[in-house]
Design an enzyme around this catalytic site. Structure first.
Site, PDB file in Angstrom:
ATOM      1  N   THR A  55      10.535  33.300  48.228  1.00  0.00           N
ATOM      2  CA  THR A  55       9.422  32.371  48.019  1.00  0.00           C
ATOM      3  C   THR A  55       9.506  31.672  46.671  1.00  0.00           C
ATOM      4  OG1 THR A  55       7.962  33.628  49.428  1.00  0.00           O
ATOM      5  CG2 THR A  55       6.899  32.239  47.836  1.00  0.00           C
ATOM      6  N   TYR A  68       5.455  27.550  54.483  1.00  0.00           N
ATOM      7  CA  TYR A  68       6.533  27.076  53.619  1.00  0.00           C
ATOM      8  C   TYR A  68       7.815  27.733  54.070  1.00  0.00           C
ATOM      9  CZ  TYR A  68       6.249  31.652  51.508  1.00  0.00           C
ATOM     10  OH  TYR A  68       6.251  33.007  51.320  1.00  0.00           O
ATOM     11  N   SER A 101      13.993  37.250  51.713  1.00  0.00           N
ATOM     12  CA  SER A 101      14.544  38.597  51.521  1.00  0.00           C
ATOM     13  C   SER A 101      14.344  39.502  52.731  1.00  0.00           C
ATOM     14  CB  SER A 101      14.000  39.235  50.248  1.00  0.00           C
ATOM     15  OG  SER A 101      12.664  39.611  50.411  1.00  0.00           O
ATOM     16  N   THR A 134      10.041  38.595  47.700  1.00  0.00           N
ATOM     17  CA  THR A 134       9.312  39.811  47.328  1.00  0.00           C
ATOM     18  C   THR A 134       9.386  40.918  48.389  1.00  0.00           C
ATOM     19  OG1 THR A 134       7.257  38.871  48.189  1.00  0.00           O
ATOM     20  CG2 THR A 134       7.678  38.598  45.829  1.00  0.00           C
ATOM     21  N   ASP A 135       9.683  40.540  49.642  1.00  0.00           N
ATOM     22  CA  ASP A 135       9.580  41.529  50.729  1.00  0.00           C
ATOM     23  C   ASP A 135      10.490  42.742  50.546  1.00  0.00           C
ATOM     24  OD1 ASP A 135       7.755  39.843  51.831  1.00  0.00           O
ATOM     25  OD2 ASP A 135       9.030  39.140  53.470  1.00  0.00           O
ATOM     26  N   LYS A 207       5.921  46.857  46.905  1.00  0.00           N
ATOM     27  CA  LYS A 207       5.009  45.768  47.278  1.00  0.00           C
ATOM     28  C   LYS A 207       3.833  46.375  48.039  1.00  0.00           C
ATOM     29  CE  LYS A 207       4.825  41.264  49.531  1.00  0.00           C
ATOM     30  NZ  LYS A 207       5.563  40.143  50.131  1.00  0.00           N
ATOM     31  N   GLU A 327       4.967  72.592  54.782  1.00  0.00           N
ATOM     32  CA  GLU A 327       4.587  72.701  56.202  1.00  0.00           C
ATOM     33  C   GLU A 327       5.813  72.772  57.109  1.00  0.00           C
ATOM     34  OE1 GLU A 327       0.812  70.300  57.339  1.00  0.00           O
ATOM     35  OE2 GLU A 327       1.843  69.144  55.796  1.00  0.00           O
TER      36      GLU A 327
HETATM   37  N1  DGL Z   1       9.879  36.495  53.415  1.00  0.00           N
HETATM   38  C1  DGL Z   1       9.791  36.423  52.085  1.00  0.00           C
HETATM   39  C2  DGL Z   1      10.884  36.879  51.175  1.00  0.00           C
HETATM   40  O1  DGL Z   1      11.729  36.094  50.832  1.00  0.00           O
HETATM   41  C3  DGL Z   1       8.885  35.533  51.449  1.00  0.00           C
HETATM   42  C4  DGL Z   1       7.956  36.358  50.665  1.00  0.00           C
HETATM   43  C5  DGL Z   1       8.189  36.293  49.201  1.00  0.00           C
HETATM   44  O2  DGL Z   1       9.257  36.016  48.661  1.00  0.00           O
HETATM   45  O3  DGL Z   1       7.199  36.537  48.564  1.00  0.00           O
HETATM   46  O4  DGL Z   1      10.861  38.006  50.776  1.00  0.00           O
END
Ligand code: DGL
Length: 372
Positions: A55, A68, A101, A134-135, A207, A327
């Site tokens: 992103t 986007y 990602s 971020t993923d 995340k 457990e």
């Molecule tokens: N699908 C995402 C990625 O590239 C977009 C989300 C992001 O980067 O925040 O991880």
């Protein structure tokens, strides 16, 4: 008349000198500027920016409100969009991939790891900044943390909003990531994730929110430090140097297959049998509570371990630790527990261990527990 007639004669004689003066002055002036610039940049750290997409490099469709496409802008363009970066470091950008990602894969991981190691070994860079979606940012951070040797800073950064959003968080995050990478106090801390004014360690960062810019957190130990343009960088503790084991990057560009199986109420053994039938060398259980699961699933995992498949118990709970023999009888079943590692990071460590030929549960357990 005499006076007037003499003038052109003097002018002609001195013309070369008169012309030379401004040229010499210009040369001295530009030499002065060049020297000043060289002196300035000589004192700045050399940072290699490796762009992968995400992103932070995303562009919105002007007609859409929230939609986007990630990975549209290059690392070079990203850098140029952030004023003041050139005052922090001498920057160079390389494009490793242009993907969201969710599509991150072994091939890109290996390319990143090899390029970073080369840049450090050949002394081409003092620090690395990786731009990333971020993923799966936390998985890439953890993978690199385990395979990159040396103590130079490696910082990974992303954003929750695309570059074209009204209040994009990417430029600020990138500025702060470069600030952190340029700071000598960032050495010996492993891979650091920098987003939304926080600096977090590769082992803990995860995340936690699908939409908010306040999404990354380190549930068990909190941020390693904080960064903002006004206050600069504040680390919460001294760097401890490299205390983690560093694994050899395997030859080729693929890690062994390790599946994650998610536990839930009414759990049966089918996902475990599926993983085995698709050639998994290891299974990470995203278990309930202390990494637990139902009786049929536990029986299937015990049978898998007997066949030599590595079984690691992690948890779907966001914080805390998975503890041995509470457990579930790990000693009897030949299981490993992931301690604080969430399932996606436990998977990466299991892959690296299997790739390195470590297959005895006791040895695997040592690697998972190595931090304490
Ligand atoms: N699908 C995402 C990625 O590239 C977009 C989300 C992001 O980067 O925040 O991880």
């Amino acid at each position: 008349m005499t006076k007037h007639a003499a003038r052109p004669a003097i002018h002609r004689r001195n013309r070369p000198l008169i012309l030379a003066v401004p040229l010499i002055a210009l040369a001295l002036w530009s030499w002065g500027i060049a020297t000043a610039l060289a002196a300035e940049s000589a004192g700045l750290p050399r940072i290699l920016v490796l762009a992968t997409g995400g992103t932070i490099a995303g562009q919105a469709d002007a007609r859409a409100t929230g939609a986007y496409k990630s990975g549209q802008i290059t690392g070079e363009q990203l850098m140029q969009s952030v004023p003041g970066l050139d005052k922090l470091a001498k920057l160079n950008a390389e494009q490793i991939s242009s993907i969201g990602s969710q599509d991150m894969n072994d091939k890109v991981w290996f390319a990143l790891a090899r390029r970073i190691q080369e840049a450090f070994d050949k002394n081409e860079a003092d620090a690395i900044v990786i731009t990333h979606g971020t993923d799966t940012l936390e998985e890439t951070a953890f993978f690199l943390d385990n395979v990159v040797r040396g103590d130079k800073p490696v910082v990974i950064v992303g954003s929750m909003r695309p570059a074209t959003a009204v209040s994009a968080d990417g430029p600020g995050n990138l500025y702060e990531a470069v600030q952190v990478a340029a700071d000598p106090r960032s050495r010996g801390r492993g891979v650091l994730a920098v987003l939304n004014d926080k600096i977090q360690g590769a082992r803990s960062v995860t995340k936690t929110n699908t939409t908010s810019i306040e999404t990354f957190s380190s549930a068990n130990d909190g941020p390693v430090g904080y960064v903002d343009t006004a206050g600069g960088i504040r680390f919460m503790a001294q760097a401890q140097g490299l205390k983690r084991a560093t694994y050899q990057l395997p030859a080729g560009e693929q890690l062994p297959r390790v599946a994650i199986v998610y536990s839930h109420a009414n759990m049966d053994a089918v996902p475990i049998e599926d993983a085995i039938s698709h050639g998994a060398k290891g299974i990470v259980l995203a278990g309930v509570g202390d990494g637990n699961t139902s009786k049929p699933a536990l029986d299937a995992l015990e049978a898998a371990a007997k066949k030599g498949i590595i079984v690691v118990r992690s948890t779907r709970v966001r914080s805390g630790f998975v503890t041995r023999n509470v457990e579930v009888d790990d000693d009897k079943n030949g299981f490993v527990v992931s301690e604080d590692l969430n399932p996606q990071k436990a998977r990466v460590l299991t892959q690296l261990l299997i790739a390195g030929g470590v297959t005895a549960p006791a040895e695997l357990q040592k690697a998972f527990t190595a931090t304490w």
